[in-house]
Write an enzyme that holds these catalytic residues in place. Structure first.
Site, PDB file in Angstrom:
ATOM      1  N   VAL A 154       0.883  -1.168   0.000  1.00 28.04           N
ATOM      2  CA  VAL A 154       0.000   0.000   0.000  1.00 28.04           C
ATOM      3  C   VAL A 154       0.920   1.217   0.000  1.00 28.04           C
ATOM      4  CG1 VAL A 154      -1.781   1.292   1.252  1.00 28.04           C
ATOM      5  CG2 VAL A 154      -1.778  -1.229   1.304  1.00 28.04           C
ATOM      6  N   HIS A 155       0.803   2.064  -1.028  1.00 30.36           N
ATOM      7  CA  HIS A 155       1.662   3.246  -1.148  1.00 30.36           C
ATOM      8  C   HIS A 155       0.771   4.483  -1.085  1.00 30.36           C
ATOM      9  CE1 HIS A 155       4.761   5.984  -2.503  1.00 30.36           C
ATOM     10  NE2 HIS A 155       5.626   4.994  -2.354  1.00 30.36           N
ATOM     11  N   LEU A 156       0.933   5.282  -0.050  1.00 33.22           N
ATOM     12  CA  LEU A 156       0.068   6.430   0.200  1.00 33.22           C
ATOM     13  C   LEU A 156       0.547   7.650  -0.583  1.00 33.22           C
ATOM     14  CD1 LEU A 156      -0.300   5.853   4.026  1.00 33.22           C
ATOM     15  CD2 LEU A 156      -1.854   5.127   2.196  1.00 33.22           C
ATOM     16  N   GLY A 157      -0.046   7.840  -1.751  1.00 30.94           N
ATOM     17  CA  GLY A 157       0.322   8.954  -2.618  1.00 30.94           C
ATOM     18  C   GLY A 157       1.494   8.606  -3.500  1.00 30.94           C
TER      19      GLY A 157
END
Length: 133
Positions: free
Chosen positions: A50-53
């Protein structure tokens, strides 16, 4: 990197432009935890990133607050990081959240959920995709 599936296949979510809780997409162990991204390794040894931004590593942790530690066991839906989406947008960065099956090189092994396929609003806890690996 994400658009060309260099990391793996999955789905991307355009989050609401408010402070949100980013949750574990699957149950497992937090293999890697950074301020802006995390990898959960399932009991079947499948890693989900999961990569936030996009390009948010440049923020050096500003706008992110972790609630767990690397190595912790998490359950699907558990809060991992509070994500300040407005702060990311104010910094001129894209807040989209790619969620991918790590190292999956066959696009047919990842089937997107109905909401993703229809470009619909995705409720928290909804299936983004199913990995058939």
């Amino acid at each position: 990197m994400f658009s060309q599936a260099m990391v793996g296949y999955g789905a991307a979510v355009d989050p609401p432009h408010e402070v949100i809780d980013a949750v574990a997409p699957v149950s497992g162990r937090l293999l890697k935890l950074m301020p802006h991204a995390y990898i959960v390794m399932t009991s079947e040894n499948v890693g989900v990133l999961v990569h936030l931004g996009l390009d948010t590593v440049a923020l050096k942790g500003v706008g992110f607050c972790a609630h767990v530690a690397e190595g912790d066991t998490v359950i699907a839906g558990q809060t991992v990081i509070t994500y300040d989406v407005p702060a990311v947008v104010a910094a001129g960065l894209n807040p989209v959240v790619p969620v991918v099956v790590m190292d999956e090189r066959e696009p047919g092994n990842v089937v997107v959920g109905d909401s993703v396929a229809e470009n619909a609003v995705i409720a928290s806890g909804s299936a983004l995709f199913t990995a058939t690996k």
